[in-house]
Structure formats: structure tokens, C-alpha cells
Enzyme design. Structure first.
Site, PDB file in Angstrom:
ATOM      1  N   ASP A   1       0.847  -1.193   0.000  1.00 44.84           N
ATOM      2  CA  ASP A   1       0.000   0.000   0.000  1.00 44.84           C
ATOM      3  C   ASP A   1       0.887   1.249   0.000  1.00 44.84           C
ATOM      4  O   ASP A   1       1.901   1.316   0.695  1.00 44.84           O
ATOM      5  CB  ASP A   1      -0.904  -0.016   1.233  1.00 44.84           C
TER       6      ASP A   1
ATOM      7  N   HIS B   1     -10.666  -5.310  -2.938  1.00 48.78           N
ATOM      8  CA  HIS B   1      -9.315  -5.593  -2.436  1.00 48.78           C
ATOM      9  C   HIS B   1      -9.383  -5.848  -0.946  1.00 48.78           C
ATOM     10  O   HIS B   1     -10.234  -5.294  -0.246  1.00 48.78           O
ATOM     11  CB  HIS B   1      -8.362  -4.433  -2.735  1.00 48.78           C
TER      12      HIS B   1
END
Ligand code: 5GP
Length: 110
Positions: A29, A96
Site C-alpha cells: 500500500d 481488495h
């Protein structure tokens, strides 16, 4: 038009891919919320949990999470999170799961 995450899978947007198979891919991320924070994304562009088909690449997210946890030796624990919709803070409309580790996580979550 591809989603942001499909563009990452295609290499059009840079990201550190940590795992991939024929159903899902995972990458770090850009704004990590834990020392280890990756997103596991099915290759199919499903917008989120609310529009999930019965079958598809999303069925492989859990196995990918287990494999990533093994690969990175996340032995002291980890948390898997899917945000669905505005109240949960979903910002990218391509399903996700967040896999986070490396610190204790509070319960209930904020
Ligand atoms: P959501 O809020 O939809 O559950 O999670 C979306 C996540 O995608 C956020 O944690 C955000 O930091 C991450 N993200 C957004 N844009 C990018 C990007 O361009 N690259 C990477 N690696 N992560 C991104």
C-alpha cells in the site's frame, strides 16, 4: 478503462508486487497503516463486496493471504480487512483486501 489496481498489475503504475498468481495479485500500500501493509486484489474488476458474483477470482483472496503470511513470516499475527462502501472508507472501486501486520491491532476496530 482499467481500474487503478489493474493498471498497477499491468505495470503502468509503479508498485512493489509481493505476490501474484493467475487469480490475484498483491502489492504494498502506498500509505501503509502498519509496518507490513499489502493489498490483495482479484484480477477481475469487481467493484466491491456489494457486487460480488458467486464465483470468480475473489475466491482466492484468503489462500493468497495465507501464502503471503507464510512468505513474510507474519508469525505473531496479522489482520485482513475489506472496506465496503462509504461508511467503511472504501476509496478504490476494485475489490481488495488489506493484509496488515507488524503491530498490535485494537478490537473493536475504529
Ligand atoms: P480502501 O480505502 O478502498 O479500502 O483502500 C484503498 C487503498 O489503496 C488505500 O489504503 C490506499 O493507500 C491505496 N492506494 C491508493 N492509490 C494507490 C496507489 O497508487 N498505489 C498503491 N500502492 N496503493 C494505493
Amino acid at each position: 478503462m482499467s481500474t487503478l489496481f489493474t493498471r498497477i498489475a499491468k505495470g503502468e503504475i509503479p508498485a512493489e508486487i509481493v505476490y501474484e498468481d493467475s487469480h490475484v495479485f498483491a502489492f504494498r500500500d502506498v500509505a501503509p497503516q502498519a509496518p507490513f501493509h499489502v493489498l490483495i486484489v482479484p484480477r477481475e474488476e469487481t467493484a466491491g463486496l456489494a457486487s460480488l458474483p458467486d464465483e470468480g477470482d475473489h475466491l482466492y483472496i484468503l489462500n493468497a493471504a495465507r501464502r503471503i503470511a507464510e512468505k513474510f513470516s507474519l508469525d505473531s499475527g496479522y489482520r485482513l480487512v475489506i472496506n465496503q462502501g462509504k461508511d467503511a472508507g472504501q476509496t478504490v472501486q476494485h475489490l481488495h483486501a488489506h493484509l496488515m501486520a507488524g503491530r498490535p491491532f485494537a478490537w473493536p476496530p475504529g
